[in-house]
Design an enzyme around this catalytic site. Structure first.
Site, PDB file in Angstrom:
ATOM      1  N   ALA A 113     -18.663 -23.736 -41.513  1.00 22.45           N
ATOM      2  CA  ALA A 113     -19.749 -24.533 -42.070  1.00 22.45           C
ATOM      3  C   ALA A 113     -19.274 -25.089 -43.405  1.00 22.45           C
ATOM      4  O   ALA A 113     -18.197 -24.751 -43.884  1.00 22.45           O
ATOM      5  CB  ALA A 113     -20.987 -23.669 -42.259  1.00 22.45           C
ATOM      6  N   GLY A 172     -18.860 -21.140 -38.400  1.00 24.81           N
ATOM      7  CA  GLY A 172     -19.681 -22.087 -37.649  1.00 24.81           C
ATOM      8  C   GLY A 172     -18.894 -22.797 -36.557  1.00 24.81           C
ATOM      9  O   GLY A 172     -19.461 -23.197 -35.538  1.00 24.81           O
ATOM     10  N   GLU A 174     -18.903 -20.485 -33.668  1.00 26.46           N
ATOM     11  CA  GLU A 174     -20.264 -20.471 -33.115  1.00 26.46           C
ATOM     12  C   GLU A 174     -20.551 -21.746 -32.326  1.00 26.46           C
ATOM     13  O   GLU A 174     -21.182 -21.704 -31.270  1.00 26.46           O
ATOM     14  CB  GLU A 174     -21.282 -20.315 -34.253  1.00 26.46           C
ATOM     15  CG  GLU A 174     -21.196 -18.945 -34.910  1.00 26.46           C
ATOM     16  CD  GLU A 174     -22.086 -18.834 -36.144  1.00 26.46           C
ATOM     17  OE1 GLU A 174     -21.929 -19.662 -37.065  1.00 26.46           O
ATOM     18  OE2 GLU A 174     -22.942 -17.938 -36.183  1.00 26.46           O
ATOM     19  N   GLU A 195     -17.498 -14.766 -42.015  1.00 28.99           N
ATOM     20  CA  GLU A 195     -18.603 -14.876 -42.977  1.00 28.99           C
ATOM     21  C   GLU A 195     -18.693 -13.676 -43.904  1.00 28.99           C
ATOM     22  O   GLU A 195     -19.063 -13.791 -45.072  1.00 28.99           O
ATOM     23  CB  GLU A 195     -19.933 -15.042 -42.231  1.00 28.99           C
ATOM     24  CG  GLU A 195     -20.135 -16.397 -41.573  1.00 28.99           C
ATOM     25  CD  GLU A 195     -19.531 -16.494 -40.175  1.00 28.99           C
ATOM     26  OE1 GLU A 195     -18.772 -15.582 -39.773  1.00 28.99           O
ATOM     27  OE2 GLU A 195     -19.820 -17.483 -39.490  1.00 28.99           O
TER      28      GLU A 195
END
Ligand SMILES: *[C@@H]1O[C@H](CO)[C@@H](O)[C@H](O)[C@H]1NC(C)=O
Length: 290
Positions: free
Chosen positions: A98, A141, A144, A164
């Protein structure tokens, strides 16, 4: 298991992501996108192709990129000529995570009130089959996002991770859930708690990806898979996808019941009749998506 340590998080740090903006910009007119490349591929132009295109930021998933991705998926979902979608990044990175700069100063109140990251879900609600073609990093991300797709093909040098924890947070777009379902508890725990990455080979062994391809053949292999899917009945493919996805949501008895209902439903389609008639007549089926 040869897991690599720490470096994943470095890729997520703003300094390593270059100074390119993290502010979502407006779309330019005419359906052009700023952060992604969108076209139709395959011999019959029936495979939607989306390439994440923020090369300087290793395709960090900023808000603007995810909004554009949602728009492109909506367009392919509505396009009757598209039977499957391929989502890819660059040779170096599918997506390195992200956009950490966008998150750095966010408060809990902003996250909760705005339901932060909820719109990422579009990728997992699309009804057409989506194939992720992952070269390079699929971290945080990015991992994911790949796991929201229906099929993952990995390039030989792909790396998957949920780092993370090294940033003092946890996955927030399905990482703890989809990874655990895909690879099992022990490996998922190891990855989520240490931030260590796994290689394409380890991802294949653990069931996270279904195929490993040479880096330069990955996208064409994914397109080929998309063409095979697109050659089948779109309406029946949607039922097949719905049934497989139910395996993650329902008990075995409920899942089998749903499958049976969908199976029976295929008998309401002209494509089911055509498929079986073509088989009996020893010819290729000509599906009309009816
Ligand atoms: C976040 O806040 C710090 C301290 O106020 C500031 O130095 C930094 O530039 C801010 N980061 C972003 C991305 O706005």
């Amino acid at each position: 298991m040869a897991l690599f340590c720490r470096t994943a998080a470095l890729l997520l740090k703003p300094g390593a992501l270059s100074s390119t903006l993290s502010v979502a910009r407006q779309y330019s007119a005419g359906g052009q996108y700023e952060y992604i490349l969108v076209e139709k591929r395959g011999e019959n132009q029936d495979v939607g192709y989306i390439q994440l295109n923020r090369p300087k930021a290793l395709n960090a998933l900023c808000d603007g990129l995810m909004l554009e991705l949602g728009k492109a998926l909506d367009a392919f979902e509505a396009d009757g000529t598209v039977g499957a979608i391929v989502l890819t990044g660059s040779d170096r990175a599918f997506a390195a995570g992200a956009d950490i700069k966008e998150m750095q100063n966010r408060t809990f109140q902003e996250c909760y009130a705005g339901n932060f990251l909820a719109h990422w879900n579009r990728v997992s609600t699309i009804r057409k089959p989506v194939i992720a073609a992952v070269n390079g990093f699929a971290l945080g991300g990015g991992c994911e996002l790949a796991m929201m797709c229906d099929i993952i093909f990995a390039g030989e040098k792909a790396q998957f991770g949920q780092p993370e924890i090294l940033l003092g947070t946890i996955p927030g777009a399905g990482g703890t859930q989809r990874l655990t379902r895909a690879v099992g508890k022990s490996l998922a725990m190891e990855m989520v708690l240490t931030g260590d990455r796994i290689t394409a080979q380890e991802a294949k062994q653990s069931g996270l990806v279904s195929k490993i391809c040479p880096v330069d053949q990955l996208v064409s292999e994914a397109i080929k898979c998309g063409e095979k899917i697109a050659a089948n009945s779109k309406i029946v493919s949607a039922m097949a996808k719905e049934a497989v996805n139910a395996a993650y949501e329902l008990t075995l008895a409920e899942g089998n019941r749903l499958e049976k209902r969908l199976f029976h439903s295929t008998f309401a389609t002209e494509d089911r009749k055509e498929g079986m008639t073509a088989f009996v007549e020893k010819r290729k089926a000509n599906f009309k998506d009816q």
